[in-house]
Design a protein around this motif. Structure first.
Motif, PDB file in Angstrom:
ATOM      1  N   ASP A 206      11.901 -11.247   1.337  1.00  0.00           N
ATOM      2  CA  ASP A 206      12.743 -11.297   0.121  1.00  0.00           C
ATOM      3  C   ASP A 206      12.233 -12.380  -0.813  1.00  0.00           C
ATOM      4  O   ASP A 206      12.055 -12.165  -2.005  1.00  0.00           O
ATOM      5  CB  ASP A 206      14.180 -11.694   0.489  1.00  0.00           C
ATOM      6  N   ARG A 207      12.024 -13.570  -0.226  1.00  0.00           N
ATOM      7  CA  ARG A 207      11.601 -14.721  -1.015  1.00  0.00           C
ATOM      8  C   ARG A 207      10.250 -14.463  -1.676  1.00  0.00           C
ATOM      9  O   ARG A 207      10.003 -14.880  -2.793  1.00  0.00           O
ATOM     10  CB  ARG A 207      11.530 -15.954  -0.093  1.00  0.00           C
ATOM     11  N   LEU A 208       9.368 -13.741  -0.980  1.00  0.00           N
ATOM     12  CA  LEU A 208       8.038 -13.477  -1.537  1.00  0.00           C
ATOM     13  C   LEU A 208       8.040 -12.277  -2.493  1.00  0.00           C
ATOM     14  O   LEU A 208       7.000 -11.908  -3.029  1.00  0.00           O
ATOM     15  CB  LEU A 208       7.022 -13.258  -0.406  1.00  0.00           C
TER      16      LEU A 208
ATOM     17  N   ASN B  67      10.381  -3.360  -1.532  1.00  0.00           N
ATOM     18  CA  ASN B  67      10.341  -1.999  -0.967  1.00  0.00           C
ATOM     19  C   ASN B  67      10.350  -2.021   0.564  1.00  0.00           C
ATOM     20  O   ASN B  67       9.772  -1.158   1.217  1.00  0.00           O
ATOM     21  CB  ASN B  67       9.109  -1.239  -1.481  1.00  0.00           C
ATOM     22  N   VAL B  68      11.009  -3.041   1.122  1.00  0.00           N
ATOM     23  CA  VAL B  68      11.016  -3.220   2.575  1.00  0.00           C
ATOM     24  C   VAL B  68      12.446  -3.293   3.089  1.00  0.00           C
ATOM     25  O   VAL B  68      13.285  -3.969   2.498  1.00  0.00           O
ATOM     26  CB  VAL B  68      10.303  -4.549   2.928  1.00  0.00           C
ATOM     27  N   ALA B  69      12.722  -2.599   4.200  1.00  0.00           N
ATOM     28  CA  ALA B  69      14.006  -2.770   4.893  1.00  0.00           C
ATOM     29  C   ALA B  69      13.693  -3.249   6.308  1.00  0.00           C
ATOM     30  O   ALA B  69      12.826  -2.677   6.978  1.00  0.00           O
ATOM     31  CB  ALA B  69      14.746  -1.445   4.938  1.00  0.00           C
ATOM     32  N   VAL B  70      14.353  -4.321   6.752  1.00  0.00           N
ATOM     33  CA  VAL B  70      14.140  -4.843   8.107  1.00  0.00           C
ATOM     34  C   VAL B  70      15.428  -4.677   8.891  1.00  0.00           C
ATOM     35  O   VAL B  70      16.510  -5.019   8.411  1.00  0.00           O
ATOM     36  CB  VAL B  70      13.746  -6.343   8.082  1.00  0.00           C
ATOM     37  N   ARG B  71      15.286  -4.163  10.106  1.00  0.00           N
ATOM     38  CA  ARG B  71      16.453  -3.940  10.956  1.00  0.00           C
ATOM     39  C   ARG B  71      16.227  -4.603  12.306  1.00  0.00           C
ATOM     40  O   ARG B  71      15.107  -4.582  12.831  1.00  0.00           O
ATOM     41  CB  ARG B  71      16.599  -2.436  11.146  1.00  0.00           C
ATOM     42  N   ASN B  72      17.287  -5.175  12.874  1.00  0.00           N
ATOM     43  CA  ASN B  72      17.211  -5.776  14.204  1.00  0.00           C
ATOM     44  C   ASN B  72      17.730  -4.748  15.216  1.00  0.00           C
ATOM     45  O   ASN B  72      18.927  -4.541  15.350  1.00  0.00           O
ATOM     46  CB  ASN B  72      18.076  -7.054  14.234  1.00  0.00           C
ATOM     47  N   SER B  73      16.783  -4.060  15.884  1.00  0.00           N
ATOM     48  CA  SER B  73      17.191  -3.108  16.927  1.00  0.00           C
ATOM     49  C   SER B  73      16.000  -2.781  17.815  1.00  0.00           C
ATOM     50  O   SER B  73      14.925  -3.371  17.659  1.00  0.00           O
ATOM     51  CB  SER B  73      17.787  -1.840  16.304  1.00  0.00           C
TER      52      SER B  73
ATOM     53  N   LEU C 174       0.804  -1.232   0.000  1.00  0.00           N
ATOM     54  CA  LEU C 174       0.000   0.000   0.000  1.00  0.00           C
ATOM     55  C   LEU C 174       0.833   1.277   0.000  1.00  0.00           C
ATOM     56  O   LEU C 174       0.311   2.352  -0.277  1.00  0.00           O
ATOM     57  CB  LEU C 174      -0.906   0.014   1.238  1.00  0.00           C
ATOM     58  N   ALA C 175       2.113   1.165   0.372  1.00  0.00           N
ATOM     59  CA  ALA C 175       2.969   2.357   0.515  1.00  0.00           C
ATOM     60  C   ALA C 175       4.176   2.238  -0.411  1.00  0.00           C
ATOM     61  O   ALA C 175       4.410   1.192  -1.025  1.00  0.00           O
ATOM     62  CB  ALA C 175       3.420   2.473   1.967  1.00  0.00           C
ATOM     63  N   ALA C 176       4.952   3.319  -0.487  1.00  0.00           N
ATOM     64  CA  ALA C 176       6.131   3.299  -1.366  1.00  0.00           C
ATOM     65  C   ALA C 176       7.273   2.517  -0.737  1.00  0.00           C
ATOM     66  O   ALA C 176       7.981   1.762  -1.413  1.00  0.00           O
ATOM     67  CB  ALA C 176       6.576   4.729  -1.659  1.00  0.00           C
ATOM     68  N   ARG C 177       7.453   2.714   0.579  1.00  0.00           N
ATOM     69  CA  ARG C 177       8.596   2.074   1.229  1.00  0.00           C
ATOM     70  C   ARG C 177       8.252   1.806   2.701  1.00  0.00           C
ATOM     71  O   ARG C 177       7.615   2.629   3.355  1.00  0.00           O
ATOM     72  CB  ARG C 177       9.809   3.004   1.124  1.00  0.00           C
ATOM     73  N   VAL C 178       8.682   0.649   3.192  1.00  0.00           N
ATOM     74  CA  VAL C 178       8.432   0.298   4.592  1.00  0.00           C
ATOM     75  C   VAL C 178       9.756   0.013   5.286  1.00  0.00           C
ATOM     76  O   VAL C 178      10.573  -0.787   4.803  1.00  0.00           O
ATOM     77  CB  VAL C 178       7.531  -0.962   4.705  1.00  0.00           C
ATOM     78  N   TYR C 179       9.976   0.669   6.408  1.00  0.00           N
ATOM     79  CA  TYR C 179      11.123   0.421   7.285  1.00  0.00           C
ATOM     80  C   TYR C 179      10.574  -0.313   8.495  1.00  0.00           C
ATOM     81  O   TYR C 179       9.687   0.203   9.179  1.00  0.00           O
ATOM     82  CB  TYR C 179      11.767   1.744   7.710  1.00  0.00           C
ATOM     83  N   SER C 180      11.078  -1.514   8.766  1.00  0.00           N
ATOM     84  CA  SER C 180      10.497  -2.309   9.843  1.00  0.00           C
ATOM     85  C   SER C 180      11.589  -2.726  10.827  1.00  0.00           C
ATOM     86  O   SER C 180      12.668  -3.162  10.426  1.00  0.00           O
ATOM     87  CB  SER C 180       9.800  -3.541   9.250  1.00  0.00           C
TER      88      SER C 180
END
Ligand code: SAH
Length: 217
Positions: free
Chosen positions: A121-123, A127-133, A99-105
């Protein structure tokens, strides 16, 4: 399992439309994202149940209706940049990404962050970045955001998240004690959140520097 596309159609009609979610883009996203692929194989038969389900590490994938309600409240535009806190399985992330341009998760539990990133990634979600913090700090380098979604129950609204929301931006967050919360929508106006309540809810605790401490888990 029974045909997942049919089960998902039934989920959208009986759990989401029936409870008053009417935003066509949200309904389409809920219809498109294969929730059964965000669960371990042993649970995939229950993927379209009207409930949260375990995803390991004492965490849960959110109930479909709650995902739809939070997403609708964010009133996303296709050009929006979204911050999600509490990636979990990555299911809500996938809905937002459609629904959005970019998602930071952001996800604080490393194995969950790694698994969600690999799954998204596999799916084919590009437009997604995932961070462990610790998401109570937000994601300063990518701010300001048009919308912020917190998927864990917080004692209050961390001020850094309000700072990282643009003027006119929307934030949804469950606020309450460790066991029950009220889902709140905040719209930033003149630097402050104007709040309204969406529903009572039960989320896993938001654990971090500006929320609950990890000790009592
Ligand atoms: N929407 C997700 C569910 C997330 S459950 C889904 O549909 O799968 C909430 C998640 O928030 C959990 O995975 C938990 O580890 C994470 N979490 C809790 N506190 C956090 C914090 N401070 N920063 C980032 N993630 C956090």
């Amino acid at each position: 399992m029974t045909n997942p596309d049919k089960a998902r159609l039934k989920m959208v009609e009986e759990q989401i439309v029936a409870r008053g979610i009417a935003d066509a883009r949200v309904l389409e996203a809920m219809q498109n994202v294969p929730r059964h692929l965000f669960l371990e194989e042993a649970l995939s038969d229950r993927a379209y149940d009207d409930s949260a389900l375990p995803i390991g590490e004492k965490q849960t994938i959110s109930q479909p209706y709650i995902v739809a309600l939070m997403t609708q409240a964010l009133a996303l535009q296709a050009t929006d940049k979204v911050l999600e806190i509490g990636t979990g399985s990555g299911y809500q992330t996938a809905i937002l990404a459609g629904l959005a341009a970019r998602v930071y998760s952001i996800e604080r539990v490393k194995p969950l962050a790694l698994k969600a990133r690999e799954r998204l990634d596999r799916l084919g979600y590009r437009n997604v970045a995932v961070r462990n913090s610790d998401g109570t700090y937000g994601w300063g380098e990518a701010a300001p955001f048009d919308a912020i979604l917190v998927a864990a129950g917080s004692p209050s609204i961390p001020s850094m998240l309000v700072e990282q929301l643009r003027e006119g931006g929307r934030l949804v967050i469950p606020v309450g004690d460790r066991n029950t919360q009220v889902l709140q929508l905040g719209i930033k106006q003149r630097g402050q959140l104007v709040l309204s309540c969406l529903t009572d809810c039960i989320f896993v605790p938001f654990i971090g520097a500006f929320a609950w401490s990890a000790d009592a888990c």
